[in-house]
Scaffold this active site. Sequence first.
Site, PDB file in Angstrom:
ATOM      1  N   ARG A 192       0.839  -1.210   0.000  1.00 49.96           N
ATOM      2  CA  ARG A 192       0.000   0.000   0.000  1.00 49.96           C
ATOM      3  C   ARG A 192       0.873   1.259   0.000  1.00 49.96           C
ATOM      4  O   ARG A 192       0.471   2.311  -0.497  1.00 49.96           O
ATOM      5  CB  ARG A 192      -0.945   0.019   1.207  1.00 49.96           C
ATOM      6  CG  ARG A 192      -2.108   1.014   1.001  1.00 49.96           C
ATOM      7  CD  ARG A 192      -2.964   1.195   2.248  1.00 49.96           C
ATOM      8  NE  ARG A 192      -2.271   1.931   3.276  1.00 49.96           N
ATOM      9  CZ  ARG A 192      -1.999   1.482   4.496  1.00 49.96           C
ATOM     10  NH1 ARG A 192      -2.402   0.286   4.872  1.00 49.96           N
ATOM     11  NH2 ARG A 192      -1.341   2.236   5.356  1.00 49.96           N
ATOM     12  N   TYR A 216     -16.764  14.456 -16.356  1.00 53.46           N
ATOM     13  CA  TYR A 216     -17.342  13.131 -16.119  1.00 53.46           C
ATOM     14  C   TYR A 216     -18.332  13.221 -14.942  1.00 53.46           C
ATOM     15  O   TYR A 216     -18.013  13.802 -13.886  1.00 53.46           O
ATOM     16  CB  TYR A 216     -16.196  12.157 -15.818  1.00 53.46           C
ATOM     17  CG  TYR A 216     -16.630  10.757 -15.505  1.00 53.46           C
ATOM     18  CD1 TYR A 216     -17.484  10.056 -16.349  1.00 53.46           C
ATOM     19  CD2 TYR A 216     -16.166  10.105 -14.363  1.00 53.46           C
ATOM     20  CE1 TYR A 216     -17.877   8.760 -16.063  1.00 53.46           C
ATOM     21  CE2 TYR A 216     -16.536   8.802 -14.072  1.00 53.46           C
ATOM     22  CZ  TYR A 216     -17.402   8.138 -14.925  1.00 53.46           C
ATOM     23  OH  TYR A 216     -17.787   6.859 -14.635  1.00 53.46           O
ATOM     24  N   ASP A 235      -7.842  17.084 -15.598  1.00 56.35           N
ATOM     25  CA  ASP A 235      -8.127  15.703 -15.954  1.00 56.35           C
ATOM     26  C   ASP A 235      -7.788  15.568 -17.437  1.00 56.35           C
ATOM     27  O   ASP A 235      -8.483  16.098 -18.301  1.00 56.35           O
ATOM     28  CB  ASP A 235      -9.610  15.389 -15.667  1.00 56.35           C
ATOM     29  CG  ASP A 235      -9.949  13.920 -15.920  1.00 56.35           C
ATOM     30  OD1 ASP A 235      -9.255  13.283 -16.731  1.00 56.35           O
ATOM     31  OD2 ASP A 235     -10.919  13.428 -15.308  1.00 56.35           O
ATOM     32  N   LYS A 263      -8.608   4.249 -19.505  1.00 57.33           N
ATOM     33  CA  LYS A 263      -8.882   4.688 -20.885  1.00 57.33           C
ATOM     34  C   LYS A 263      -7.626   4.571 -21.769  1.00 57.33           C
ATOM     35  O   LYS A 263      -7.071   3.508 -21.863  1.00 57.33           O
ATOM     36  CB  LYS A 263      -9.437   6.115 -20.854  1.00 57.33           C
ATOM     37  CG  LYS A 263     -10.462   6.364 -19.741  1.00 57.33           C
ATOM     38  CD  LYS A 263     -11.684   5.474 -19.913  1.00 57.33           C
ATOM     39  CE  LYS A 263     -12.825   5.832 -18.994  1.00 57.33           C
ATOM     40  NZ  LYS A 263     -13.001   5.069 -17.810  1.00 57.33           N
TER      41      LYS A 263
HETATM   42  N1  LCS Z   1     -12.195  11.199 -15.724  1.00 55.28           N
HETATM   43  C1  LCS Z   1     -12.743  11.045 -16.945  1.00 55.28           C
HETATM   44  C2  LCS Z   1     -12.569  12.125 -17.962  1.00 55.28           C
HETATM   45  C3  LCS Z   1     -13.469   9.903 -17.237  1.00 55.28           C
HETATM   46  O1  LCS Z   1     -13.996   9.774 -18.447  1.00 55.28           O
HETATM   47  C4  LCS Z   1     -13.632   8.913 -16.223  1.00 55.28           C
HETATM   48  C5  LCS Z   1     -14.407   7.682 -16.465  1.00 55.28           C
HETATM   49  C6  LCS Z   1     -13.051   9.123 -14.975  1.00 55.28           C
HETATM   50  C7  LCS Z   1     -12.335  10.275 -14.757  1.00 55.28           C
HETATM   51  C8  LCS Z   1     -13.164   8.135 -13.870  1.00 55.28           C
HETATM   52  O2  LCS Z   1     -12.320   7.055 -14.143  1.00 55.28           O
HETATM   53  P1  LCS Z   1     -12.540   5.573 -13.582  1.00 55.28           P
HETATM   54  O3  LCS Z   1     -12.732   5.703 -12.109  1.00 55.28           O
HETATM   55  O4  LCS Z   1     -13.755   5.015 -14.236  1.00 55.28           O
HETATM   56  O5  LCS Z   1     -11.272   4.873 -13.937  1.00 55.28           O
HETATM   57  N2  LCS Z   1     -15.233   7.724 -17.592  1.00 55.28           N
HETATM   58  C9  LCS Z   1     -16.076   6.829 -17.988  1.00 55.28           C
HETATM   59  C10 LCS Z   1     -16.924   7.016 -19.079  1.00 55.28           C
HETATM   60  O6  LCS Z   1     -17.035   8.040 -19.764  1.00 55.28           O
HETATM   61  N3  LCS Z   1     -17.627   5.913 -19.267  1.00 55.28           N
HETATM   62  O7  LCS Z   1     -17.375   4.984 -18.291  1.00 55.28           O
HETATM   63  C11 LCS Z   1     -16.353   5.508 -17.412  1.00 55.28           C
END
Ligand code: LCS
Length: 406
Positions: free
Chosen positions: A58, A111, A183, A208
Amino acid sequence: MDNHSTNFATKCVHSGMNENEHHAVIPPIYQTSTFSFESAKHGASLFAGEQSGYIYTRMANPTVQAMEEAVAALEGGYKALGCASGMAAIHTVFASLLKAGDHVICSTAVYGPTVTLLQTIMKKFGVETSFVDTTDAHFVSEAFKPNTTLVFVETPGNPTLAISDLQEISKIAHAKGALVVVDNTFMSPALQKPFDFGVDVVLHSMTKFLNGHSDVVGGIVIAKDKDTYTKMRKTLNQTGGVIDPFNSFLVHRGIKTLQIRIERHCTNAQTIAEFLENHPAVKWVRYPGLKSHPQYEIGLKQHSGSGGMVTFELKGGFEAGETLINNVKLCKLAVSLGGVESLIQHPASMTHFSMGKEARAAGGIGEGLIRLSVGIEAVEDIISDLEHALELVSHVEEKELTPAEV
Ligand code: LCS
């Protein structure tokens, strides 16, 4: 490797590839929760920080660290923190850099769960947020309050692809003593390097483009300086939302092909955006590489390519959107983005549902908006899939909504 090498594609392949005991070309996966000490004295000196070494996963793990080094090198930051998800990365930043009584300025097009995190959990701990259209830096300036300490920008924003000027926003925020957090998920460091524009902290959902294969959930935060990094590392150690060694290994492996994947995402998405813009069933298309994008000029200043995300609205509204997503075959109907395969989704009922209709409308997210994450398949196959489904929606007329439906 010399991380100061200027060629990004080389950095993708070689960053974080440190020497190991057996000279393995690929660093081993240290799938261990803990590390043994040579003696009581050794353990004590590690805990006291007198000697460097691993204690507990951790806190730090060599496989995780190798991936963190790679992403920090790609973004040109000081150091990075591997997190369990993109949301864990965002929470780590907020929990580290904000305190009760602070005010945050956040882009309206972000998001959905980022909005919800600020409006629920952060609010509960005394942090207030103003959601602002950050595509106009003047609006950011006007939204400042005496207690504003952080500006959170997602650019291009999810799902509208609204683009914000990072250099202008950083200038405004720094003049008022606030930090700028970006972001960078939608562009990845292959296309946009926020630190070059004065930003203080960069984060990603590595789920992503960074990983790129839709088989990992992970996040990362990259700090520009040691102090901010140390503050955030302490938070992550205490809150525990770290990425595990195996997922770190997969992301590190994915990063090796980031440059070539992104090149293909960009050329495919540009072709598809132009195809959609000329299709009679399509009302409008948003893609950073189209001159019709309202912030096309800002994009030219801060992107080296236009990315793999395309958003569009069909003339037939919600019903047409539903017909389209039900009839594509190659494009999978799924949330998430940035993988090698094309994914299509409907933000109002899926990724941005949690924001509520009013906040969606304020962020420019129409009820009939469709978001396409363009994969790296042969572009003619993606177009033929869309063409077939669009033929079926062409007859769907936009329905006048009754007051009860609005
Ligand atoms: N920031 C952006 C720009 C994102 O598109 C997402 C997830 C996150 C943060 C959060 O990331 P995660 O915790 O899921 O790794 N976006 C998603 C979307 O547009 N569709 O499903 C997840």
